[in-house]
Design a protein around this motif. Sequence first.
Motif, PDB file in Angstrom:
ATOM      1  N   SER A  31      16.250 -37.307  11.830  1.00 16.91           N
ATOM      2  CA  SER A  31      16.120 -36.492  13.039  1.00 16.91           C
ATOM      3  C   SER A  31      15.959 -37.430  14.229  1.00 16.91           C
ATOM      4  CB  SER A  31      14.912 -35.551  12.944  1.00 16.91           C
ATOM      5  OG  SER A  31      13.708 -36.297  12.919  1.00 16.91           O
ATOM      6  N   ARG A  32      16.042 -36.883  15.401  1.00 16.42           N
ATOM      7  CA  ARG A  32      15.844 -37.702  16.615  1.00 16.42           C
ATOM      8  C   ARG A  32      14.330 -37.897  16.796  1.00 16.42           C
ATOM      9  NH1 ARG A  32      19.366 -39.076  20.609  1.00 16.42           N
ATOM     10  NH2 ARG A  32      18.410 -39.771  22.578  1.00 16.42           N
ATOM     11  N   ASN A  33      13.754 -38.680  15.899  1.00 13.41           N
ATOM     12  CA  ASN A  33      12.302 -38.805  15.853  1.00 13.41           C
ATOM     13  C   ASN A  33      11.820 -39.983  16.710  1.00 13.41           C
ATOM     14  OD1 ASN A  33      12.856 -41.138  14.225  1.00 13.41           O
ATOM     15  ND2 ASN A  33      13.011 -39.815  12.431  1.00 13.41           N
ATOM     16  N   LYS A  34      10.532 -40.222  16.651  1.00  6.87           N
ATOM     17  CA  LYS A  34       9.909 -41.271  17.458  1.00  6.87           C
ATOM     18  C   LYS A  34      10.482 -42.644  17.131  1.00  6.87           C
ATOM     19  CE  LYS A  34       5.322 -43.301  18.341  1.00  6.87           C
ATOM     20  NZ  LYS A  34       3.878 -43.202  17.999  1.00  6.87           N
ATOM     21  N   TRP A  35      10.675 -42.920  15.848  1.00  6.50           N
ATOM     22  CA  TRP A  35      11.210 -44.223  15.454  1.00  6.50           C
ATOM     23  C   TRP A  35      12.619 -44.421  15.994  1.00  6.50           C
ATOM     24  CZ3 TRP A  35      15.142 -46.499  12.639  1.00  6.50           C
ATOM     25  CH2 TRP A  35      14.916 -47.822  12.245  1.00  6.50           C
ATOM     26  N   TYR A  36      13.434 -43.377  15.927  1.00  5.54           N
ATOM     27  CA  TYR A  36      14.811 -43.448  16.416  1.00  5.54           C
ATOM     28  C   TYR A  36      14.840 -43.731  17.919  1.00  5.54           C
ATOM     29  CZ  TYR A  36      19.585 -41.944  17.545  1.00  5.54           C
ATOM     30  OH  TYR A  36      20.878 -41.891  18.011  1.00  5.54           O
ATOM     31  N   THR A  37      14.093 -42.929  18.685  1.00  3.96           N
ATOM     32  CA  THR A  37      14.145 -43.078  20.141  1.00  3.96           C
ATOM     33  C   THR A  37      13.559 -44.411  20.598  1.00  3.96           C
ATOM     34  OG1 THR A  37      12.063 -41.838  20.324  1.00  3.96           O
ATOM     35  CG2 THR A  37      14.118 -40.602  20.581  1.00  3.96           C
ATOM     36  N   SER A  38      12.487 -44.870  19.941  1.00  9.78           N
ATOM     37  CA  SER A  38      11.901 -46.156  20.341  1.00  9.78           C
ATOM     38  C   SER A  38      12.840 -47.310  20.004  1.00  9.78           C
ATOM     39  CB  SER A  38      10.537 -46.361  19.680  1.00  9.78           C
ATOM     40  OG  SER A  38      10.655 -46.461  18.270  1.00  9.78           O
ATOM     41  N   THR A  39      13.543 -47.211  18.856  1.00  8.00           N
ATOM     42  CA  THR A  39      14.497 -48.253  18.480  1.00  8.00           C
ATOM     43  C   THR A  39      15.681 -48.268  19.439  1.00  8.00           C
ATOM     44  OG1 THR A  39      13.850 -47.975  16.167  1.00  8.00           O
ATOM     45  CG2 THR A  39      15.875 -49.196  16.595  1.00  8.00           C
ATOM     46  N   LEU A  40      16.179 -47.104  19.773  1.00  7.68           N
ATOM     47  CA  LEU A  40      17.296 -46.991  20.715  1.00  7.68           C
ATOM     48  C   LEU A  40      16.906 -47.536  22.084  1.00  7.68           C
ATOM     49  CD1 LEU A  40      20.099 -45.954  21.570  1.00  7.68           C
ATOM     50  CD2 LEU A  40      19.065 -43.701  21.923  1.00  7.68           C
ATOM     51  N   ASN A  41      15.741 -47.120  22.584  1.00  5.70           N
ATOM     52  CA  ASN A  41      15.300 -47.588  23.898  1.00  5.70           C
ATOM     53  C   ASN A  41      15.042 -49.093  23.898  1.00  5.70           C
ATOM     54  OD1 ASN A  41      15.442 -44.992  24.908  1.00  5.70           O
ATOM     55  ND2 ASN A  41      13.294 -44.528  24.483  1.00  5.70           N
ATOM     56  N   GLY A  42      14.503 -49.605  22.772  1.00  7.08           N
ATOM     57  CA  GLY A  42      14.263 -51.040  22.677  1.00  7.08           C
ATOM     58  C   GLY A  42      15.551 -51.838  22.714  1.00  7.08           C
ATOM     59  N   ALA A  43      16.574 -51.346  22.019  1.00  6.79           N
ATOM     60  CA  ALA A  43      17.870 -52.035  22.016  1.00  6.79           C
ATOM     61  C   ALA A  43      18.491 -52.020  23.410  1.00  6.79           C
ATOM     62  CB  ALA A  43      18.806 -51.374  21.007  1.00  6.79           C
ATOM     63  N   LYS A  44      18.409 -50.888  24.087  1.00 12.26           N
ATOM     64  CA  LYS A  44      18.961 -50.800  25.445  1.00 12.26           C
ATOM     65  C   LYS A  44      18.195 -51.714  26.401  1.00 12.26           C
ATOM     66  CE  LYS A  44      20.790 -46.074  25.197  1.00 12.26           C
ATOM     67  NZ  LYS A  44      20.636 -44.687  25.709  1.00 12.26           N
ATOM     68  N   LEU A  45      16.871 -51.738  26.260  1.00 12.61           N
ATOM     69  CA  LEU A  45      16.043 -52.562  27.134  1.00 12.61           C
ATOM     70  C   LEU A  45      16.372 -54.043  26.956  1.00 12.61           C
ATOM     71  CD1 LEU A  45      13.707 -52.325  29.206  1.00 12.61           C
ATOM     72  CD2 LEU A  45      12.119 -52.652  27.307  1.00 12.61           C
ATOM     73  N   ALA A  46      16.723 -54.425  25.733  1.00 10.44           N
ATOM     74  CA  ALA A  46      17.075 -55.820  25.454  1.00 10.44           C
ATOM     75  C   ALA A  46      18.487 -56.157  25.903  1.00 10.44           C
ATOM     76  CB  ALA A  46      16.919 -56.115  23.969  1.00 10.44           C
ATOM     77  N   GLY A  47      19.208 -55.169  26.395  1.00  8.71           N
ATOM     78  CA  GLY A  47      20.537 -55.426  26.921  1.00  8.71           C
ATOM     79  C   GLY A  47      21.667 -55.276  25.931  1.00  8.71           C
ATOM     80  N   TYR A  48      21.415 -54.641  24.781  1.00  3.02           N
ATOM     81  CA  TYR A  48      22.470 -54.473  23.788  1.00  3.02           C
ATOM     82  C   TYR A  48      23.219 -53.160  24.047  1.00  3.02           C
ATOM     83  CZ  TYR A  48      19.993 -58.145  21.299  1.00  3.02           C
ATOM     84  OH  TYR A  48      19.395 -59.318  20.969  1.00  3.02           O
ATOM     85  N   PRO A  49      24.531 -53.225  24.185  1.00  8.52           N
ATOM     86  CA  PRO A  49      25.294 -51.975  24.348  1.00  8.52           C
ATOM     87  C   PRO A  49      25.132 -51.096  23.110  1.00  8.52           C
ATOM     88  CG  PRO A  49      26.629 -53.903  24.902  1.00  8.52           C
ATOM     89  CD  PRO A  49      25.381 -54.419  24.239  1.00  8.52           C
ATOM     90  N   CYS A  50      24.824 -49.831  23.331  1.00  7.08           N
ATOM     91  CA  CYS A  50      24.591 -48.900  22.217  1.00  7.08           C
ATOM     92  C   CYS A  50      25.516 -47.695  22.345  1.00  7.08           C
ATOM     93  CB  CYS A  50      23.139 -48.419  22.214  1.00  7.08           C
ATOM     94  SG  CYS A  50      21.933 -49.731  21.990  1.00  7.08           S
ATOM     95  N   THR A  51      25.992 -47.226  21.226  1.00 11.88           N
ATOM     96  CA  THR A  51      26.846 -46.036  21.188  1.00 11.88           C
ATOM     97  C   THR A  51      26.209 -45.002  20.285  1.00 11.88           C
ATOM     98  OG1 THR A  51      28.834 -47.409  21.478  1.00 11.88           O
ATOM     99  CG2 THR A  51      29.141 -45.160  20.660  1.00 11.88           C
ATOM    100  N   GLU A  52      25.849 -43.846  20.846  1.00  8.95           N
ATOM    101  CA  GLU A  52      25.333 -42.752  20.030  1.00  8.95           C
ATOM    102  C   GLU A  52      26.499 -41.890  19.544  1.00  8.95           C
ATOM    103  OE1 GLU A  52      21.380 -40.886  20.596  1.00  8.95           O
ATOM    104  OE2 GLU A  52      21.698 -41.454  22.690  1.00  8.95           O
ATOM    105  N   PHE A  53      26.352 -41.349  18.326  1.00  9.62           N
ATOM    106  CA  PHE A  53      27.423 -40.580  17.719  1.00  9.62           C
ATOM    107  C   PHE A  53      27.016 -39.131  17.536  1.00  9.62           C
ATOM    108  CE2 PHE A  53      28.119 -44.906  16.095  1.00  9.62           C
ATOM    109  CZ  PHE A  53      29.456 -45.096  16.443  1.00  9.62           C
TER     110      PHE A  53
END
Length: 323
Positions: A31-53
């Motif tokens: 699910s779009r849980n806390k771990w998912y959103t924190s990992t996604l935000n952390g990757a974006k904050l570090a400057g990694y391009p992210c693609t959600e599906f």
Amino acid sequence: MPEQHQMWSQLEKELSTSLTHEAPCLIITTSRNKWYTSTLNGAKLAGYPCTEFSQDQFRENYTELNFPGCCAFRHDLRIIDAHKAVQGLQNQFVKNGGTLLDGEKVMKIDPGKLVTVHTSNGHQFKAKGVVLTAGLWASKLLKPLGLDLPLKTWRVNVCYFSEKKPGSLKNMPFIWYASELDTESYSRIVAFPSREYPGLVKLNYHVLWNEVDPDCRDKGMGMRQVDIEEMKKFVRSHIPGLEREPAIVEPCMYTCTPNETPIIGSHPLHPNIAIACGMSGSGFKMAPLAGKVLGEMAMGNPPSFDTSLLGIDNFLPGQKSKL
């Protein structure tokens, strides 16, 4: 991690060989849980391009995988060839004047302006600064120095599953899958594309259990291995192109802190003793930068990176009076 990437790249240049390779990484959760959103935000904050599906996009891009109803995003990462990397680091260490003493156990450490290290071969080494990275044996080595850190040594199994059709999963991404255990904790299964053993996909189940004494690590190996069962279920449900039984099972050891935050810092009373432990499965990729920071600490220099969130004091609630 950007600094880590630069340091690994520098080592590759010095050795004139490749130690890492780029790979797509899929982060998948139930699910779009806390771990998912924190990992996604952390990757974006570090400057990694992210693609959600969306579900349709996921099925279209990853026909060999089956994760209905899950949330997923992709970013790119680098995977380290561990054996080559260790060999390369050791070669550079020796080239720069270092001496490797394999099979020589540290028995005791006497702190002071000159730190004395006593070994099982009867040697005594004295130095103005010492770096301690004792891994599984950190607790045994640090308690006599007054540090009772919340470390637990865990044994897990690493499973390698064969492709049913050779080459069918040659483009499989690195997968980091998390399912909720409760509102604050998640079990995670990691799947690596075929690398160490051609045609075999590597999986491990990252959850804290099977605490063992590092000197008796094989105790209980004959018991039912719950993590192996969970990986077999994962393969059946999500990677149908793999055989259902692992072709190879290898034990793996690592040391964790309660929240899986690594410990990197100087001894509170003996600042010329720099310590890294409890890396919680993340230590290898951090080796170049962690080594740089620890060396700076051991020599009495301010670290070039902020380590306050990783410092030893954070793991010693109510213990300072005992030091």
